[in-house]
Scaffold this motif. Sequence first.
Motif, PDB file in Angstrom:
ATOM      1  N   THR A  90      -1.193  -1.194   7.705  1.00 16.52           N
ATOM      2  CA  THR A  90      -2.223  -1.903   6.968  1.00 16.52           C
ATOM      3  C   THR A  90      -2.025  -1.779   5.466  1.00 16.52           C
ATOM      4  OG1 THR A  90      -3.636   0.058   6.953  1.00 16.52           O
ATOM      5  CG2 THR A  90      -3.887  -1.461   8.826  1.00 16.52           C
ATOM      6  N   ARG A  91      -2.741  -2.626   4.737  1.00 17.22           N
ATOM      7  CA  ARG A  91      -2.742  -2.529   3.285  1.00 17.22           C
ATOM      8  C   ARG A  91      -3.291  -1.170   2.840  1.00 17.22           C
ATOM      9  NH1 ARG A  91      -6.468  -6.120  -0.817  1.00 17.22           N
ATOM     10  NH2 ARG A  91      -5.192  -5.889  -2.697  1.00 17.22           N
ATOM     11  N   ALA A  92      -4.323  -0.691   3.543  1.00 18.76           N
ATOM     12  CA  ALA A  92      -4.943   0.578   3.173  1.00 18.76           C
ATOM     13  C   ALA A  92      -3.957   1.733   3.266  1.00 18.76           C
ATOM     14  CB  ALA A  92      -6.157   0.846   4.056  1.00 18.76           C
ATOM     15  N   VAL A  93      -3.058   1.690   4.265  1.00 20.60           N
ATOM     16  CA  VAL A  93      -2.120   2.800   4.409  1.00 20.60           C
ATOM     17  C   VAL A  93      -1.053   2.754   3.314  1.00 20.60           C
ATOM     18  CG1 VAL A  93      -0.246   1.986   5.935  1.00 20.60           C
ATOM     19  CG2 VAL A  93      -1.211   4.252   6.258  1.00 20.60           C
ATOM     20  N   GLY A  94      -0.739   1.564   2.813  1.00 14.41           N
ATOM     21  CA  GLY A  94       0.149   1.473   1.662  1.00 14.41           C
ATOM     22  C   GLY A  94      -0.478   2.109   0.426  1.00 14.41           C
ATOM     23  N   TYR A  95      -1.763   1.853   0.208  1.00 15.25           N
ATOM     24  CA  TYR A  95      -2.476   2.487  -0.892  1.00 15.25           C
ATOM     25  C   TYR A  95      -2.518   4.006  -0.708  1.00 15.25           C
ATOM     26  CZ  TYR A  95      -4.271  -1.762  -3.132  1.00 15.25           C
ATOM     27  OH  TYR A  95      -4.398  -2.933  -3.844  1.00 15.25           O
ATOM     28  N   PHE A  96      -2.731   4.435   0.533  1.00 13.43           N
ATOM     29  CA  PHE A  96      -2.776   5.868   0.835  1.00 13.43           C
ATOM     30  C   PHE A  96      -1.480   6.548   0.425  1.00 13.43           C
ATOM     31  CE2 PHE A  96      -1.431   9.089   3.960  1.00 13.43           C
ATOM     32  CZ  PHE A  96      -2.422  10.046   3.814  1.00 13.43           C
ATOM     33  N   TRP A  97      -0.340   6.001   0.865  1.00 17.55           N
ATOM     34  CA  TRP A  97       0.939   6.652   0.577  1.00 17.55           C
ATOM     35  C   TRP A  97       1.297   6.568  -0.905  1.00 17.55           C
ATOM     36  CZ3 TRP A  97       3.171  10.224   3.195  1.00 17.55           C
ATOM     37  CH2 TRP A  97       2.924  10.326   4.552  1.00 17.55           C
ATOM     38  N   SER A  98       0.839   5.527  -1.585  1.00 14.03           N
ATOM     39  CA  SER A  98       1.046   5.459  -3.030  1.00 14.03           C
ATOM     40  C   SER A  98       0.384   6.642  -3.717  1.00 14.03           C
ATOM     41  CB  SER A  98       0.478   4.136  -3.567  1.00 14.03           C
ATOM     42  OG  SER A  98       0.565   4.086  -4.975  1.00 14.03           O
ATOM     43  N   LYS A  99      -0.833   6.990  -3.272  1.00 13.43           N
ATOM     44  CA  LYS A  99      -1.561   8.117  -3.865  1.00 13.43           C
ATOM     45  C   LYS A  99      -0.984   9.453  -3.414  1.00 13.43           C
ATOM     46  CE  LYS A  99      -5.838   5.459  -4.215  1.00 13.43           C
ATOM     47  NZ  LYS A  99      -7.213   5.262  -3.643  1.00 13.43           N
ATOM     48  N   VAL A 100      -0.567   9.557  -2.156  1.00 11.23           N
ATOM     49  CA  VAL A 100      -0.001  10.814  -1.648  1.00 11.23           C
ATOM     50  C   VAL A 100       1.236  11.203  -2.451  1.00 11.23           C
ATOM     51  CG1 VAL A 100       1.200  11.874   0.303  1.00 11.23           C
ATOM     52  CG2 VAL A 100      -0.924  10.607   0.685  1.00 11.23           C
ATOM     53  N   LEU A 101       2.164  10.260  -2.615  1.00  9.68           N
ATOM     54  CA  LEU A 101       3.459  10.551  -3.236  1.00  9.68           C
ATOM     55  C   LEU A 101       3.488  10.283  -4.737  1.00  9.68           C
ATOM     56  CD1 LEU A 101       5.735   8.978  -0.465  1.00  9.68           C
ATOM     57  CD2 LEU A 101       5.298  11.421  -0.849  1.00  9.68           C
ATOM     58  N   ASP A 102       2.423   9.673  -5.247  1.00 14.50           N
ATOM     59  CA  ASP A 102       2.394   9.255  -6.653  1.00 14.50           C
ATOM     60  C   ASP A 102       3.525   8.269  -6.942  1.00 14.50           C
ATOM     61  OD1 ASP A 102       1.309   9.148  -9.199  1.00 14.50           O
ATOM     62  OD2 ASP A 102       2.470  10.852  -9.942  1.00 14.50           O
ATOM     63  N   TYR A 103       3.741   7.364  -5.994  1.00 13.05           N
ATOM     64  CA  TYR A 103       4.684   6.262  -6.171  1.00 13.05           C
ATOM     65  C   TYR A 103       3.883   5.017  -6.552  1.00 13.05           C
ATOM     66  CZ  TYR A 103       8.522   8.635  -3.577  1.00 13.05           C
ATOM     67  OH  TYR A 103       9.505   9.491  -3.152  1.00 13.05           O
TER      68      TYR A 103
END
Length: 238
Positions: A133-146
């Motif tokens: 999902t789009r939400a999981v892309g946002y999640f991983w962006s915040k997790v890894l600071d990518y």
Amino acid sequence: MSINLYALSIDAKDPAGLARFWAGLLGWGQADGNELLPDAKTGFRMRFLQSDVEKDRPNQIHFHLTSETPEQQQETVARAVELGGRHLDVGQLPEEGHIVLADPEGNELCVIEAGNKFLADTAFLGELASDGTRAVGYFWSKVLDYPLVWDQDEETAIQAPSGGPKIAWGGGPVSPKPPKNRMHFDLVVPADGDVDAEVERLIALGATRLESGQEGADAIPMADLDGNEFCILTTPRG
């Protein structure tokens, strides 16, 4: 950055054999055990873990390999087949430029045509294309600071600030999740970091802590917003 992407781990019936295939295809070196060291443009390793679970559906993550010329695309395909891969029909159209393959254990990969603009600034391993999902892309962006490098029509992609492969999610609807994905991310906290604080940060972002995981006492098993497993490795890593 308080946590790093250490590796993409892949379940395999023959971890050593699958490691040899991917080392030969990507040109990566091999560390101790069934672990591959990335090239200079890729910031994470690949690990191959023993599993006897049968593959019965497409993976949640598949690989996109890049090509600089049409000749290189054909060379990559030929090398994959010579190493034990095979062509795969997933309903692709004849006019599509990418070539779909599977590794010796059926894990899907695409060899992308030369001139693909989306992958122009990536590595040879250009993308981990994921169902999510789009939400999981946002999640991983915040997790890894990518940073997010793509966010359109529910599709998202992130990329390390230093470049290298993109990690992308295709948006909904998401396919039904298997009891366990065959691939998962392994994360590590820097030596001066606080593992417990990182676990709490990830939970605050929407992650779930799992009761047990494949890697036992060496890792803290968790799941992202879509239920995809990942681990925080707790043993020292080089």
